[in-house]
Design an enzyme around this catalytic site. Structure first.
Site, PDB file in Angstrom:
ATOM      1  N   GLU A 108       0.914  -1.128  -0.208  1.00 20.31           N
ATOM      2  CA  GLU A 108       0.154  -0.117   0.620  1.00 20.31           C
ATOM      3  C   GLU A 108       0.638   1.193  -0.233  1.00 20.31           C
ATOM      4  O   GLU A 108       0.089   2.155   0.012  1.00 20.31           O
ATOM      5  CB  GLU A 108      -1.076  -0.175   1.438  1.00 20.31           C
ATOM      6  CG  GLU A 108      -2.162  -0.803   1.372  1.00 20.31           C
ATOM      7  CD  GLU A 108      -3.457  -1.488   2.311  1.00 20.31           C
ATOM      8  OE1 GLU A 108      -2.673  -0.089   3.141  1.00 20.31           O
ATOM      9  OE2 GLU A 108      -3.430  -1.920   2.231  1.00 20.31           O
ATOM     10  N   GLU A 223     -11.125  -2.462  15.707  1.00 21.90           N
ATOM     11  CA  GLU A 223     -11.561  -3.573  15.980  1.00 21.90           C
ATOM     12  C   GLU A 223     -11.522  -4.264  16.614  1.00 21.90           C
ATOM     13  O   GLU A 223     -12.660  -4.555  17.445  1.00 21.90           O
ATOM     14  CB  GLU A 223     -11.130  -3.659  14.191  1.00 21.90           C
ATOM     15  CG  GLU A 223     -12.268  -3.936  13.169  1.00 21.90           C
ATOM     16  CD  GLU A 223     -12.077  -2.572  12.490  1.00 21.90           C
ATOM     17  OE1 GLU A 223     -10.925  -1.771  13.069  1.00 21.90           O
ATOM     18  OE2 GLU A 223     -13.081  -1.752  12.939  1.00 21.90           O
ATOM     19  N   ASN A 300     -12.822   5.204  13.580  1.00 21.77           N
ATOM     20  CA  ASN A 300     -14.501   4.760  14.171  1.00 21.77           C
ATOM     21  C   ASN A 300     -14.586   4.052  15.142  1.00 21.77           C
ATOM     22  O   ASN A 300     -13.378   4.033  15.812  1.00 21.77           O
ATOM     23  CB  ASN A 300     -14.951   3.629  13.662  1.00 21.77           C
ATOM     24  CG  ASN A 300     -14.076   2.128  14.033  1.00 21.77           C
ATOM     25  OD1 ASN A 300     -13.372   2.260  12.577  1.00 21.77           O
ATOM     26  ND2 ASN A 300     -14.059   1.172  14.020  1.00 21.77           N
ATOM     27  N   ASP A 345     -18.592   1.819  11.962  1.00 19.91           N
ATOM     28  CA  ASP A 345     -17.742   1.362  11.074  1.00 19.91           C
ATOM     29  C   ASP A 345     -17.616   3.514   9.781  1.00 19.91           C
ATOM     30  O   ASP A 345     -16.440   2.674   9.616  1.00 19.91           O
ATOM     31  CB  ASP A 345     -16.809   0.277  10.917  1.00 19.91           C
ATOM     32  CG  ASP A 345     -15.725   0.392  10.235  1.00 19.91           C
ATOM     33  OD1 ASP A 345     -15.327   0.958  11.139  1.00 19.91           O
ATOM     34  OD2 ASP A 345     -15.444  -1.036   9.631  1.00 19.91           O
ATOM     35  N   HIS A 656      -9.369 -14.973   6.268  1.00 24.03           N
ATOM     36  CA  HIS A 656      -9.435 -16.496   5.764  1.00 24.03           C
ATOM     37  C   HIS A 656     -10.474 -16.504   4.318  1.00 24.03           C
ATOM     38  O   HIS A 656     -10.782 -17.052   3.788  1.00 24.03           O
ATOM     39  CB  HIS A 656      -9.141 -17.975   6.170  1.00 24.03           C
ATOM     40  CG  HIS A 656      -8.192 -17.634   6.957  1.00 24.03           C
ATOM     41  ND1 HIS A 656      -6.837 -18.205   5.963  1.00 24.03           N
ATOM     42  CD2 HIS A 656      -7.684 -17.979   8.576  1.00 24.03           C
ATOM     43  CE1 HIS A 656      -5.860 -18.504   7.194  1.00 24.03           C
ATOM     44  NE2 HIS A 656      -6.428 -18.095   7.776  1.00 24.03           N
ATOM     45  N   MET A 694       0.075 -16.170  11.538  1.00 21.64           N
ATOM     46  CA  MET A 694      -0.819 -16.919  11.878  1.00 21.64           C
ATOM     47  C   MET A 694      -0.721 -17.087  13.089  1.00 21.64           C
ATOM     48  O   MET A 694      -0.092 -17.981  13.766  1.00 21.64           O
ATOM     49  CB  MET A 694      -0.849 -18.100  10.849  1.00 21.64           C
ATOM     50  CG  MET A 694      -1.815 -19.155  11.187  1.00 21.64           C
ATOM     51  SD  MET A 694      -4.052 -18.467  11.578  1.00 21.64           S
ATOM     52  CE  MET A 694      -4.448 -19.904  13.184  1.00 21.64           C
TER      53      MET A 694
END
Ligand code: CA
Length: 725
Positions: A108, A223, A300, A345, A656, A694
């Protein structure tokens, strides 16, 4: 330092850094060398060391060949005055060089180009200094973010770039450090922990901004449940200068600064400070030399649902706001809240563009933003006065913005307190962090816009019991994601999802043109004086459009989907256009869409640089075999599979993919061979793949939970396998 010494120092550094710090790769493009250099570059022509300061960035218009700051100039218009590549010549645009970014995660970054050097980041906050003419690597820096930190990132292990200032390069790492590097060598000068609590789920993905001897940085994590703030550091020493919190903390404790008294009066009845409150400034921070303001784009609420966060009502300042501070002191000058009492959000972290323009016959200094909520705001940046608020995409949550009060008028029929509703924009917004570009000559903003609804429903537990439990280390939105598949069907027929590149007039709210895209999640935008608009898309195409009518004039197949914004620069009379390829980021949830380049070919991150008559060819990757293999025997009961579905969507689905259909970036669990199933518990509970991001979920899941999740994965794989036969 004399130039000869610089050259020698660089030569030694290039060899030493190149030899000792060649990075361990996430991935490599099959059959591709790490770097392709189009011409031999001797050390005699080694790039000069970047030395830029406030004055140079302030006068960036006099250096059209450089890209000195995140949005090119302090105004962050992202418009290139270069015109060698134009409507007549763009047909001859070709690849000059490319580098393999050694990443299969989202890229990005906005490259910064100073004279002949380029500074660009990749996933995991790694920094590359390259010769901007050839792509030759000058140095490489890896902040060594622990793989486990990936679990704290809502939206992948991304980074949006560096700031370059007075011989230094500033980067912020995913795990919360602000780091100063020597621009010539990549050597670490200092590293500061910016996090108030390292046990909370903070991450940094944004590019630092720098002005008046200070470096400014925020963070993300709303979040999961954190409290947002922005900190200013002395650019030389790294000492903290000021810190501005965006939401109030524990009411039992004194306010950190006077603005918190105002903010606290707008939060009522909840225990938001235990969850965090949100309001993270994870992307846009813009410096305004006209007023010595620093503008923060605030995110948010945490959780998303206002009734859990602040059950007594209130606007919940400074959520979803644009906040103007004095850049020297961090004292607030004004604020404008785009979404009072945010419930969706709807971050206002999207890029902010500064301009001077005539509004209703008066010359104004304005700030423009297209935040997630679907309204395009034009504010007087001297005092925050609202000048315009037109919808720039379909938005059903509010009918309009009342220009007297400056407040949106919500449509009560779209409230989701009782029943689930499809709301536009959804949680990824009408526009996300992917940069827009402003042509001030025409007064037109080119916006990478989206219409992607989300089915909002209150969390089942809250609905059934009136209570909500904050789960440390988990997603805490207050929205029912565990049962999202049912919620979506309960909400009825969804509005159509679409991506649209728009030429938008911020004053009239009218579109000059719009280009429909097959998928909504596309790249940032660059407009140029060559009357072209550049954008990469999710199909892996890098396109140039006619700025006057949206006609596609040129297209390049990169076989890799784009998110990053392009930039342009010029060295020795040659104009270049540079862009990173590699998707993912905030949109991993929707998952497998067949025409996505990431689904077809994978996601081999690259930096691509184009010039007229460039003739380098990219190798063509193989199409990935996505045949679902034979699954292990299903031993679980129907009830366990059902329970597994909920656990999967609460813990696994954000990365996922919805219904175990991944978008080609994070592994698709339906494609796991039996051998991998044998390791399922070790992966999920013991964290044997934590180096890839992970990390172990043993804090949230037990062995029975993992069995149920695996049963759901197997059942989804079997369903899709049978459907394919
Ligand atoms: Ca968010």
């Amino acid at each position: 330092m004399p130039n000869a010494w610089k050259t020698i120092l660089l030569a030694i550094t290039v060899v030493a850094i190149g030899f000792f710090f060649y990075p361990v790769s996430d991935s490599t493009t099959p059959g591709v060398n790490p770097k392709v250099v189009t011409d031999e570059t001797s050390i005699d022509t080694a790039p000069t060391i970047a030395l830029i300061d406030d004055q140079r960035i302030n006068n960036a218009e006099t250096e059209p060949g450089n890209w000195l700051a995140y949005g090119r100039t302090y105004e962050e218009q992202r418009f290139s005055p270069l015109e060698q590549i134009n409507q007549q010549t763009v047909g001859k645009l070709g690849l000059a060089w490319f580098t393999d970014m050694r990443s299969n995660r989202a890229l990005e970054s906005t490259p910064i180009v100073v004279d002949d050097m380029m500074f660009v980041t990749s996933a995991w906050s790694r920094v590359y200094a390259l010769d901007a003419r050839t792509g030759r690597e000058i140095w490489y820096y890896d902040p060594k973010v622990p793989g486990e930190w990936a679990r704290k990132a809502c939206c992948d292990v991304v980074n949006r770039g560096v700031a370059v200032y007075k011989g230094r390069v500033y980067v912020a790492s995913l795990d919360g450090y602000l780091i100063a590097l020597d621009a010539a060598t990549g050597t670490e000068i200092w590293r500061k922990n910016t996090l108030i609590d390292r046990s909370r789920d903070y991450t940094i993905t944004g590019a630092p901004r720098v002005a008046r001897g200070k470096v400014f940085i925020g963070n993300g994590g709303a979040e999961f449940g954190v409290r947002g703030y922005v900190t200013a550091y002395d650019a030389v020493t790294g000492e903290q200068v000021w810190r501005f919190y965006t939401v109030p903390g524990d009411p039992a404790k004194p306010f950190e600064h006077p603005e918190m008294a105002l903010a606290a009066s707008t939060w009522k009845g909840g225990e938001w400070w235990k969850i965090g409150g949100g309001g993270t400034v994870w992307n846009s921070i813009v410096y305004d030399p006209d007023f010595n303001h620093l503008y923060l784009g605030v995110g948010n609420g945490s959780p998303w649902t206002r009734v859990i966060r602040s059950p007594g009502g209130g606007d919940n300042l400074f959520l979803s706001s644009i906040v103007a501070l004095d850049a020297d002191t961090g004292v607030m000058k004004w604020y404008y809240q785009t979404t009072p009492g945010d419930n969706w959000d709807y971050t206002a972290v999207q890029d902010m563009v500064l301009a001077d323009m005539e509004v209703d016959g008066v010359d104004r200094k304005v700030l423009m933003q297209a935040p997630k909520n679907g309204f395009f705001y034009v504010l007087n940046r001297e005092n925050g006065e609202l000048l315009r608020a037109h919808k720039y995409v379909s938005a059903n949550w509010a009918t309009h913005v009342d220009m007297e009060s400056g407040r949106p008028v919500e449509d009560p029929a779209l409230g989701y307190l009782e029943d689930s509703k499809w709301v536009l924009p959804g949680a990824i917004g009408g526009h996300n962090w992917q940069a827009m570009s402003f042509d001030k000559r025409k007064g037109i903003m080119y916006i990478p816009a989206m219409e992607n609804p989300l089915a909002y429903a209150m969390n089942d537990e809250w609905k059934n019991t009136g209570t909500y439990k904050h789960v440390v280390g988990g997603w805490n939105t207050g929205i029912e994601f565990g049962r999202i598949v049912q919620v979506m069907s309960e909400a009825g027929d969804p509005p159509k999802a679409r991506g649209i590149l728009k030429a938008f007039n911020p004053l009239t709210g009218k579109e000059s043109w719009a280009v429909e895209q097959l998928h909504y999640w596309n790249g940032g935008v660059l407009a140029t004086a060559g009357e072209l608009v550049f954008q990469g898309n999710s199909l892996g195409e890098f396109n140039a459009f006619n700025a006057d009518n949206g006609e596609r004039l040129w297209s390049f197949n990169a076989y890799t989907a784009f998110l990053a914004p392009p930039i342009s620069y010029k060295i020795d009379g040659v104009q270049y256009v540079a862009i990173q390829a590699g998707t993912g980021g905030g949109e991993l949830f929707t998952g497998e869409v067949p025409h996505l380049a990431s689904v077809k070919y994978g996601n081999f991150g690259k930096l691509l640089v184009f010039k007229l008559n460039g003739d380098i060819e990219l190798p063509v990757p193989n199409v990935i075999d996505r045949t679902i293999p034979e699954q292990p025997e299903m031993l679980a009961s129907e009830a366990d599979v059902k329970r597994g579905e909920r656990l999967y969507h609460e813990n696994c689905g954000f990365c996922h993919g919805l219904m175990v259909r991944a978008g080609g970036v994070i592994p698709d669990l339906r494609l796991m061979p039996k051998a991998k199933h044998a390791l399922f518990k070790q992966i999920v509970l013991d964290g044997i793949l934590s180096v890839n991001g992970m990390a172990s979920f043993s804090d949230l899941l037990n062995e029975t939970d993992v069995d149920r999740i695996e049963a759901y994965v197997i059942s989804r794989a079997n369903e899709d396998r049978q459907a394919a036969e």
